[in-house]
Design an enzyme around this catalytic site. Structure first.
Site, PDB file in Angstrom:
ATOM      1  N   ALA A  18       0.895  -1.139   0.036  1.00 19.66           N
ATOM      2  CA  ALA A  18       0.003  -0.058   0.004  1.00 19.66           C
ATOM      3  C   ALA A  18       0.655   1.157  -0.039  1.00 19.66           C
ATOM      4  CB  ALA A  18      -0.870  -0.128   1.393  1.00 19.66           C
ATOM      5  N   ASP A  19       0.295   2.224  -0.593  1.00 14.46           N
ATOM      6  CA  ASP A  19       0.976   3.530  -0.382  1.00 14.46           C
ATOM      7  C   ASP A  19      -0.062   4.866  -0.049  1.00 14.46           C
ATOM      8  OD1 ASP A  19       3.565   5.247  -0.776  1.00 14.46           O
ATOM      9  OD2 ASP A  19       2.395   6.166  -2.067  1.00 14.46           O
ATOM     10  N   THR A  20       0.082   5.592   0.857  1.00 13.07           N
ATOM     11  CA  THR A  20      -0.713   6.531   1.238  1.00 13.07           C
ATOM     12  C   THR A  20      -0.277   7.931   0.896  1.00 13.07           C
ATOM     13  OG1 THR A  20      -1.797   5.041   2.875  1.00 13.07           O
ATOM     14  CG2 THR A  20      -2.395   7.531   3.504  1.00 13.07           C
TER      15      THR A  20
END
Length: 143
Positions: A68-70
């Site tokens: 994931a990447d936020t």
């Protein structure tokens, strides 16, 4: 269920543990891309997919690989991870009493197939109190 988490993030580990999954942790060796606020969704998706592919190339994909990447966006600007306490305090002050967007790209790879998606959430940050503002300003001077 066994999964590989392409991250060393304690928060991401805790989220998986809340649903009964204790992941094998394998942080991705992947250089995250960047871009403008108008490209934030694509950047989050690119980074999540890249992390996922990097870990799958290293560990294989016989177990599901999750990455994931936020990204946080306010005033048409992507806010990066604060580099120090002063930057973190400035970020809190900028977000105070405002609504911003949080975009999280998620990628899952398993047995040669990879799915990716971006989730966008509007987050309203409460107004900091005068006392909290003073503490932030006082502590910035000490950092």
């Amino acid at each position: 269920m066994k999964v590989i988490l392409a991250s060393a993030s304690p928060r991401r580990q805790a989220l998986l543990q809340q649903i009964g999954i204790t992941p094998l942790v394998c942080p991705a060796d992947f250089a995250e891309g960047s871009g403008t606020a108008s490209q934030a969704q694509e950047v989050a998706l690119h980074n999540a997919a890249g992390k996922c592919a990097a870990v799958a190339a290293k560990m294989g994909d016989e177990l599901p690989v999750i990455a994931a990447d936020t990204i946080v966006v306010i005033d048409n600007v992507i806010l990066g991870k604060p580099q120090d306490a002063a930057a973190a305090k400035a970020m809190l002050q900028r977000l105070s009493g405002r609504t911003h967007q949080v975009m999280t790209g998620v990628a899952v790879r398993y047995k040669g197939q990879q799915l990716s998606k971006v989730c966008i959430t509007d987050v309203s940050f409460r107004q900091l109190t005068a006392e909290e503002e003073k503490k932030l300003k006082d502590s910035v001077g000490r950092s």
